[in-house]
Write an enzyme that holds these catalytic residues in place. Structure first.
Site, PDB file in Angstrom:
ATOM      1  CB  VAL A 171     -13.141  18.703  81.347  1.00  9.37           C
ATOM      2  CG1 VAL A 171     -13.708  17.363  80.977  1.00  9.37           C
ATOM      3  CG2 VAL A 171     -13.516  19.788  80.343  1.00  9.37           C
ATOM      4  CE  LYS A 205       2.788  12.467  86.050  1.00  5.06           C
ATOM      5  NZ  LYS A 205       2.486  13.501  87.026  1.00  5.06           N
ATOM      6  CE1 TYR A 250     -12.960  23.804  69.425  1.00  3.72           C
ATOM      7  CE2 TYR A 250     -12.317  24.297  67.164  1.00  3.72           C
ATOM      8  CZ  TYR A 250     -12.800  23.403  68.109  1.00  3.72           C
ATOM      9  OH  TYR A 250     -13.111  22.122  67.732  1.00  3.72           O
ATOM     10  CE  LYS A 285     -10.597  21.249  70.731  1.00  6.93           C
ATOM     11  NZ  LYS A 285     -10.834  19.941  71.333  1.00  6.93           N
TER      12      LYS A 285
END
Ligand code: UDP
Length: 332
Positions: A72, A122, A162, A166
């Site tokens: 990703v 989007k 992390y 996040k």
């Protein structure tokens, strides 16, 4: 294994396509099952950094299921040319052991993964759900934690890759909503456990079960008085689907179980359910380890008409046989 859900009997063809990033992970793979049960076409995107092909192997022959091996951190638009109606952004290592192994990569996944998933949403005008975390509250000074609490996070500690990752992902999500009117939803996931966790996951529930089954001492970090509230996977997936379905709701929503245990209490429960007399091995408490954690679920219960149903004891009884099987298969 998680029980067969009534959704499997659904006859309604949705013809909708959902992209699940981190779809071969512990939670992502259960989402794949449940969206297929609801007649979605499912694109499962994973680079198997912590996810496992075994978690989705049973779906390989389903024509509505597509597995895409992709990181990703690289744009998604090129690898997902087809129209998607919904995106579930679940790609990220979630166990402290795994997210701290390569912290720079964790920060990249958190930020770039969210950015790339948002760009794809989007382009498709798709609703997008972000798997955020109770870690956005850090070592909380408010207890239990409500969604309105801004948290107490160390910006440069070993958990920051992390926690802050996040947090910036949440920021991105809200900025895409404000700037581009994107339809977003966010869940803050508290400690969760259940079948399809990896044997080497490193989180406390799986560590204790695996150690007890192997006849090894349970490793308690610190004095064991720190608290967590443990949610069984099925309960969590139910509420995530509810939020995915309700495109008027944004959140962020705390999701998890609101019954709190100390880590020492968890160790006792695991020992008694596995039926072993293994010792306790005290280890140093890692830095920035939150002392308490428990979600205030009132907003989630009210808006999503949901509450966790499975007690820790019930959940452990469903999880222990899964790990028993996993360990047996490693031996053979
Ligand atoms: N922990 C422990 N023994 C282990 C693994 C974790 O005592 O083998 C403790 C850890 O220090 C923390 C709690 O259990 O206080 C929950 O840890 P976990 O890694 O499951 O997730 P966290 O809630 O810290 O993200």
């Amino acid at each position: 294994m998680l029980s067969l859900h009534p959704d499997r009997t659904a006859v309604l063809m949705s013809n909708k396509t959902v992209l699940i990033t981190g779809g071969a992970g512990f939670l992502g793979s259960h989402l794949c099952d449940r969206f297929l049960d609801r007649s979605f076409n499912v694109i499962c995107l994973d680079n198997f950094y912590t996810g496992s092909k075994a978690n989705v192997a049973h779906l390989a022959d389903d024509k509505r299921f597509t597995l895409v091996n992709h990181d990703v951190c690289e744009p998604l638009v090129a690898v997902i040319p087809q129209k998607v109606d919904l995106i579930m952004n679940f790609a990220c290592p979630a166990s402290p052991v795994h997210y701290q192994k390569d912290p720079v990569y964790t920060a990249k996944i958190s930020f770039l993964g969210a950015l790339n998933a948002l760009e794809l949403a989007k382009k498709n005008q798709a609703r997008i759900i972000q798997a955020s975390t109770s870690e956005v509250y850090g070592d909380p000074k408010e207890h239990p934690q409500r969604e309105s609490y801004w948290g107490n996070v160390n910006p440069h500690g070993i958990r920051s890759c992390y926690d802050e990752g996040k947090r910036i992902a949440e920021t991105l999500f809200f900025d895409y909503q404000r700037q581009f009117e994107l339809n977003i939803g966010l869940v803050r996931i508290f400690n969760t456990y259940g079948p399809r966790m990896a044997v080497e996951d490193g989180r406390v529930v799986s560590n204790f079960i695996v150690q007890a089954l192997r006849g090894e001492a349970l490793t308690i970090y610190g004095d064991g008085e720190q608290t967590r509230s443990f949610c069984f996977g099925d309960d969590l997936i139910d509420v995530i689907l509810k939020l995915a379905d309700n495109s008027k709701l944004t959140g962020p929503y705390n999701i998890g179980n609101d019954v709190e245990f100390t880590v020492a209490e968890l160790a006792e429960k695991v020992r008694s359910l596995v039926g072993t007399k293994v010792k306790i091995d005290r280890k140093p408490l890692p830095s920035d380890d939150p002392k308490v954690r428990k979600p205030d679920l009132s907003q989630t219960k009210r808006d999503l008409n949901w509450a966790p149903k499975i007690s820790l004891e019930e959940g452990l009884k469903k999880t222990i046989p899964y790990f028993e099987q996993k360990l047996a298969s490693l031996k053979s």
